[in-house]
Motif scaffolding. Sequence first.
Motif, PDB file in Angstrom:
ATOM      1  N   ASN A  53      57.266  24.270  94.187  1.00  0.00           N
ATOM      2  CA  ASN A  53      56.172  23.792  94.488  1.00  0.00           C
ATOM      3  C   ASN A  53      55.632  22.766  93.275  1.00  0.00           C
ATOM      4  OD1 ASN A  53      53.266  23.576  94.326  1.00  0.00           O
ATOM      5  ND2 ASN A  53      53.034  25.596  95.249  1.00  0.00           N
TER       6      ASN A  53
ATOM      7  N   ASP B 172      53.057  21.901  92.214  1.00  0.00           N
ATOM      8  CA  ASP B 172      51.844  22.122  91.516  1.00  0.00           C
ATOM      9  C   ASP B 172      52.054  23.238  90.430  1.00  0.00           C
ATOM     10  OD1 ASP B 172      50.441  20.307  93.274  1.00  0.00           O
ATOM     11  OD2 ASP B 172      50.026  21.743  94.676  1.00  0.00           O
ATOM     12  N   ARG B 173      53.094  23.826  90.461  1.00  0.00           N
ATOM     13  CA  ARG B 173      53.466  24.956  89.610  1.00  0.00           C
ATOM     14  C   ARG B 173      53.983  24.265  87.965  1.00  0.00           C
ATOM     15  NH1 ARG B 173      51.762  29.683  91.794  1.00  0.00           N
ATOM     16  NH2 ARG B 173      53.008  30.657  89.924  1.00  0.00           N
ATOM     17  N   TYR B 174      53.438  25.010  87.116  1.00  0.00           N
ATOM     18  CA  TYR B 174      53.839  24.380  85.948  1.00  0.00           C
ATOM     19  C   TYR B 174      55.468  24.778  85.689  1.00  0.00           C
ATOM     20  CZ  TYR B 174      49.174  23.844  84.505  1.00  0.00           C
ATOM     21  OH  TYR B 174      47.433  23.512  84.418  1.00  0.00           O
TER      22      TYR B 174
END
Length: 122
Positions: A15, A17-19
């Motif tokens: 993903n 959007d994940r760090y």
Amino acid sequence: MNTIKKTLVLGASENPDRYSNMAIRRLRAHQHEVLAIGNKEGKVLDVAIQKETEPFEHIDTVTLYLNPRNQQAYYDYIIKLHPKRIIFNPGTENPDLEARANAAGIETMEACTLVLLSTGQY
């Protein structure tokens, strides 16, 4: 440029959007060798995310993207890898694992991998 550091991203995700995903991308942009373990197999750039732990060798840094409860299953694995350091990213701080790592001679730091990379401190 800093030396290349073989890095294991623990808690990796496809993903964007994940760090953990951002960290993989930024680490690769800085030419670091990246290995990744997550709860689902996948791929980020040229880095395969695997579900199973492997006895990787010569790991410089383990960067954590798992909350402390989810880290427990990996305690022995991380210590056996004997990386030079473990980075506890925001939200992953874990005094228990830090103490175990320090007792095993592994440096620990509470820091953000993305910030370390952007400021040239990685």
